[in-house]
Design a protein around this motif. Sequence first.
Motif, PDB file in Angstrom:
ATOM      1  N   LYS A  15       0.827  -1.204   0.000  1.00  9.90           N
ATOM      2  CA  LYS A  15       0.000   0.000   0.000  1.00  9.90           C
ATOM      3  C   LYS A  15       0.864   1.257   0.000  1.00  9.90           C
ATOM      4  CE  LYS A  15      -2.274   1.335   3.737  1.00  9.90           C
ATOM      5  NZ  LYS A  15      -3.261   1.417   4.824  1.00  9.90           N
ATOM      6  N   ARG A  19       1.354   4.092  -3.002  1.00 12.87           N
ATOM      7  CA  ARG A  19       1.172   5.516  -2.710  1.00 12.87           C
ATOM      8  C   ARG A  19       2.426   6.296  -3.080  1.00 12.87           C
ATOM      9  NH1 ARG A  19       0.307   5.941   2.949  1.00 12.87           N
ATOM     10  NH2 ARG A  19      -1.616   4.841   2.533  1.00 12.87           N
ATOM     11  N   SER A  24      -2.273   2.741  -8.118  1.00  6.23           N
ATOM     12  CA  SER A  24      -3.093   1.869  -7.287  1.00  6.23           C
ATOM     13  C   SER A  24      -2.351   0.560  -7.032  1.00  6.23           C
ATOM     14  CB  SER A  24      -4.428   1.583  -7.980  1.00  6.23           C
ATOM     15  OG  SER A  24      -4.207   0.838  -9.162  1.00  6.23           O
ATOM     16  N   ARG A  25      -2.852  -0.226  -6.069  1.00  9.99           N
ATOM     17  CA  ARG A  25      -2.217  -1.510  -5.792  1.00  9.99           C
ATOM     18  C   ARG A  25      -2.307  -2.472  -6.983  1.00  9.99           C
ATOM     19  NH1 ARG A  25      -4.150  -3.148   0.077  1.00  9.99           N
ATOM     20  NH2 ARG A  25      -5.830  -1.757  -0.444  1.00  9.99           N
TER      21      ARG A  25
END
Length: 68
Positions: A15, A19, A24-25
């Motif tokens: 995560k 960031r 996005s993941r």
Amino acid sequence: MAIEVSPSQENLRLKDAARYLGVSRPTLWRLQQNDPRFPQVIRITSRCCVFRKSDLDAYLASKLEVSA
């Protein structure tokens, strides 16, 4: 092949790595699977993965060099 994680290096959980890169993941996983220059994930346990921040920095620097 086991990769040792040094406590002195900053490691980012998935995560936090997403960031840090501004993605996005799922995009992070897509990059890891499809881009051969993208840093490899380091498995700490079966459910815990990290990326080295220094590896991500090197990847971003290489992307800047290619685009310049």
